[in-house]
Design an enzyme around this catalytic site. Structure first.
Site, short mmCIF file in Angstrom:
data_model
loop_
_atom_site.label_atom_id
_atom_site.label_comp_id
_atom_site.label_asym_id
_atom_site.label_seq_id
_atom_site.Cartn_x
_atom_site.Cartn_y
_atom_site.Cartn_z
CG ASP A 2 2.05 -0.92 11.35
OD1 ASP A 2 1.51 -0.14 12.16
OD2 ASP A 2 1.78 -0.93 10.14
CG ASP A 45 -0.44 -0.37 2.50
OD1 ASP A 45 0.79 -0.61 2.60
OD2 ASP A 45 -1.22 -0.41 3.46
#
Ligand code: NAG
Ligand code: NAG
Ligand code: NAG
Ligand code: NAG
Ligand code: NAG
Ligand code: NAG
Ligand code: NAG
Ligand code: NAG
Ligand code: NAG
Length: 755
Positions: free
Chosen positions: A477, A60
């Site tokens: 993350d 992404d």
């Protein structure tokens, strides 16, 4: 790798160079610091249906990769630089079913204001070795909600000059008849989409219309297959509660909703099974992903008799609290189909497989609560293999998940029924023994992390200590890493295990085995190490409700200063692990950094004000002003000389050699975001340190090096390595090797460059 900009309209520069700088193009060799496990969302994997072994994965925020025969991946879009950093946002890709050399990518990062540019179709005629960019008259959102649905870009297998692209934001369906070079709006298409993920999102991202989700040609039915193009085309739209699967029977001139459809949920993909009638398989969810989905179903539509069949694997309310994402059919074995939940959080995502067209399914595991203790028992029918990214296991401590989450991309190799790949929010998994699933008695299949070469972390902090590991990283993350090698993945994600984003890491300049890091462990935001990061201990005195920001450790490792955290009212320091307190003399927005060699000294910036503490961060005094800077972003203290430092600001780079008493502007950069101090080519008392900067020089936002305090600059980025958006880069300079620099990107991991 060359990026051809022939047909690209280049945006006018919004600024003029204020200072003429001498800039030369450097000659750097660039490689990724290998983390090895992706480290972010892989929305889809697309196999070419004409050529065995040809496949692409899209991420992404980190561009597109091509699969190699040894299961590794080659990045294809590293040319993305500050001009079009949105090239790393890939919302769809298509590999040509007629001429496998052709690859198309729909690029653009966000449809809201965060990405200023309209999208592009990147077209390659050599499998991604080079691209030409064709502009679109609207934005594309490669990192927008719904980015795993698709593919919204499709090539007609009966005429590969024809492509369709489904836009976001209410811009509808678009068609090209000249291999993607120009596009026209298919105004007869009846729905531009109504679903928005979060109508109240003030950024405008969640409140944007997701729009057209996927385009699938029926290129096989006798009444559809023509040499001028397929007549029957299916299009899925992100509508919930209104028609969302549409069909054209006349090559896209007129459209109607497919009759008999159930539009309660949103179709994420439309996958043609050519030899089952043909049939179209559709997984649905009550959201557009990638994080949501609490209900859904799976449908099969027989095209030749217009019949819908429900083939949802998990029946019953308790088992069906998730929507469906990735779906793939085995083109070698009609009736063999697999489907993944979009997000099935507990105990894990199960992936379902059917060999009878969806009538019956089996999963990767079964669960039970056997007596006497009625503890959850998971009976796994897979071998879990994370040898290519061993750190992946450590996140699972206390967690029940292997298989993953955000599973939107699931693909069975069209030429090899044993080979499959799927993308998750963390990595890319797959294996080469999928037919074990169908053996009687059943044999385990392998679920292996196969993301070698995909480096898509969003880097937040880097530190290259004078001794010990070569590099310490803090990334979005997936936490923080200790890199003892740049070419083999770290074996473990720095202990204690991560639970999300790590925002910064620092080492004590005079005692480099002492480290501090900010990691997203719930309630334990700070951890320290005194063995170069082999083991870490949470700092119990740190606020358990604050998180993020920047961290600094004094030269001897005794004092820690935490600034710019969310949940703190301003900077705080702690001496010898004691209670945190606010230093006197600093505004709440200040960023604090330690002198690398003098234990008592800390520096701070806020706007154009520069502050110094000579008492271990207890009190700060403003010593000087950073010219006319509107903002300042980073301080880099030299690890070679006490009192020497640089500051990056909106008015360029400032330098001090007297502990910040006086700061002078160095020539060249008119604006700088991050800076790093490296070792000079020849060390002597008279040589200044090397400085790296992500900066604007002669109007170009890029990464540069100067060996002579700004008289001459070398552009270290090159045509093939653009590093995306310059303002988001995180730099660290190797303190041992001249010229070596680490460039942390926002979505393409960490690069290291050597002269
Ligand atoms: C980005 O790359 C293109 C193509 O090489 C080039 O024209 C442009 O100047 C580069 N922009 C920056 C900011 O380096
Ligand atoms: C394209 O056509 C749709 C109707 O299908 C219309 O709503 C949309 O505004 C058009 N978009 C552009 C950019 O022309
Ligand atoms: C459509 O699907 C929903 C959710 O599964 C179900 O409740 C409803 O009965 C279905 N509608 C029809 C007409 O079958
Ligand atoms: C649909 O296709 C199947 C399989 O090819 C065939 O057996 C069946 O007769 C077809 N039905 C119609 C209505 O054409
Ligand atoms: C529709 O066609 C498929 C095969 O093409 C067949 O399996 C199914 O029974 C048919 N359904 C009806 C209602 O005719
Ligand atoms: C585990 O699953 C396999 C395959 O479904 C099955 O054969 C086996 O009996 C199960 N074992 C237990 C202990 O449930
Ligand atoms: C399958 O792998 C699991 C571990 O993931 C293991 O417990 C189980 O024994 C294996 N089953 C077989 C039949 O090898
Ligand atoms: C290193 O850190 C550990 C854990 O905080 C502590 O117990 C130990 O005494 C420290 N060792 C040294 C030499 O400071
Ligand atoms: C460190 O800085 C303090 C405060 O400016 C100063 O008093 C001291 O002399 C310095 N120490 C060294 C070794 O330079």
């Amino acid at each position: 790798m060359m990026f051809t900009a022939a047909l690209l309209s280049v945006a006018p520069l919004a600024f003029a160079a204020l200072v003429d700088a001498i800039v030369t193009q450097g000659s750097y060799t660039w490689k990724n610091v290998k983390i090895g496990g992706g480290g972010g969302f892989v929305p889809n994997i697309v196999f070419n249906t004409e050529e065995k072994g040809l496949a692409y994965a899209r991420t992404d925020i980190g561009g597109v990769y091509r699969l190699n025969p040894d299961d590794s991946w080659t990045p294809l879009t590293d040319f993305a630089n500050d001009t079009y950093w949105g090239f790393w946002g890939s919302d769809a890709l298509a590999t040509d079913p007629v001429d496998p050399n052709n690859l198309y990518i729909a690029t653009g990062m966000y449809t809201n204001s965060w990405d200023p540019n309209n999208g592009h179709i990147l077209k390659s005629t050599n499998r991604g070795a080079s691209f030409t960019a064709f502009p679109l008259p609207f934005k594309v959102g490669g990192n927008d909600p719904g980015r795993g649905m698709g593919e919204r870009l499709a090539i007609d297998p009966n005429n590969n000059k024809i492509l369709f692209f489904g836009a976001r934001s209410g811009h509808g369906l678009w068609k090209s008849t000249n291999s993607g070079e120009t596009w026209t709006n298919v105004t007869s298409f009846p729905s531009v989409g109504t679903y928005v993920q979060d109508p109240t999102d003030p950024s405008g991202l969640g409140s944007d219309i997701m729009g057209i989700a996927w385009v699938t040609f029926d290129h096989v039915s006798a009444d559809s297959k023509t040499s001028t193009g397929s007549k029957r085309i299916f299009v899925g739209v992100a509508n919930m509660g209104a028609d969302n699967v549409f069909v054209s029977e006349d090559a896209g001139v007129t459209w109607k909703a497919v009759s008999g459809q159930n539009s309660t949920f949103i179709p994420h993909h439309g996958v043609l099974s050519p030899k089952e009638g043909p049939a179209l398989y559709l997984p649905y969810a009550n959201g557009i992903g990638p994080y949501d989905g609490t209900a859904g179903y799976v449908k099969k539509y027989f095209i030749n008799n217009s019949t819908w069949v429900d083939i949802t694997p998990a029946q019953g309310i308790a088992d069906n609290a998730y929507g469906y994402g990735g779906l793939s059919v085995d083109l070698q074995r009609p009736g063999t189909v697999m489907v993944a939940p979009l997000n099935e959080w507990y105990p894990d995502a199960d992936i379902y497989r059917s060999t009878d067209g969806g009538n019956s399914w089996t999963g990767l595991f079964t669960t039970s609560y056997p007596p006497p203790d009625y503890q959850l028992f998971v009976n796994r029918s897979y071998n879990y293999d994370v040898s290519k990214a061993p750190w992946i296991t450590t996140f699972a401590t206390g967690d029940t998940k292997h298989i993953g989450w955000m599973i939107e991309g699931l693909s069975i190799d069209p030429f090899d029924s044993n080979h499959w790949l799927y993308g998750t929010g963390l990595t890319l998994y797959g294996g080469h023994d999928l037919l074990n699933w169908d053996a009687a008695p059943r044999k385990n299949v392998t679920v292996a992390s196969l993301a070698d070469g995909i480096e898509e972390t969003a880097v937040q902090g880097l530190s290259a200590p004078l001794s010990g590991p070569l590099l310490l990283s803090a990334v979005g993350d997936v936490g923080s890493f200790r890199h003892t090698s740049l070419t083999t993945p770290p074996t473990e994600n720095a202990n204690p295990i991560w639970a999300g984003t790590a925002s910064d890491v620092d080492y004590a300049g005079g005692a480099p085995s002492n480290l501090v890091r900010l990691a997203g462990i719930a309630g334990q935001p700070i951890a320290t190490s005194n063995d170069s990061g082999v083991t870490w201990t949470p700092l119990s005195t740190a606020s358990s409700t604050a998180s993020g920001g920047k961290i600094a450790i004094s030269a001897d490792g005794s004092t820690i200063v935490w600034s710019q955290a969310s949940g703190l009212s301003g900077p705080q320091y702690s001496a010898n692990g004691g209670a945190f307190a606010a230093p006197a003399g600093l505004p709440s927005s200040a960023l604090v950094v330690a002198d690398k060699l003098n234990t008592s000294v800390f520096y701070a910036i806020s706007g154009k004000s520069f502050y110094v503490s000579a008492d271990g961060a207890k009190t700060f005094t403003q010593t000087s002003t950073l010219g006319t800077a509107q903002s300042s972003t980073a301080i880099a203290a030299s690890p070679f000389k006490a009192g020497e430092l640089f500051v990056s600001t909106s008015a360029g780079v400032f330098h001090s050699t007297d502990f910040g008493k006086t700061l002078t502007s160095i020539p060249g950069a008119t604006n700088a975001w991050d800076i790093a101090v490296g070792v000079p080519k020849t060390k002597s008392a008279r040589t200044p340190p090397v400085l790296f900067a992500s900066a604007t020089i002669s109007g170009v936002n890029s990464v540069y090096r100067t060996d002579d305090l700004g008289a001459n600059w070398v552009k270290v980025a090159d045509v093939a390595h653009g590093f995306g958006s310059a303002s988001g880069l995180v730099l660290a300079a190797d303190a041992r090797v001249y010229g070596r620099v680490f460039v942390g990107t926002n979505g393409r991991g960490i690069f290291y460059g050597e002269v």
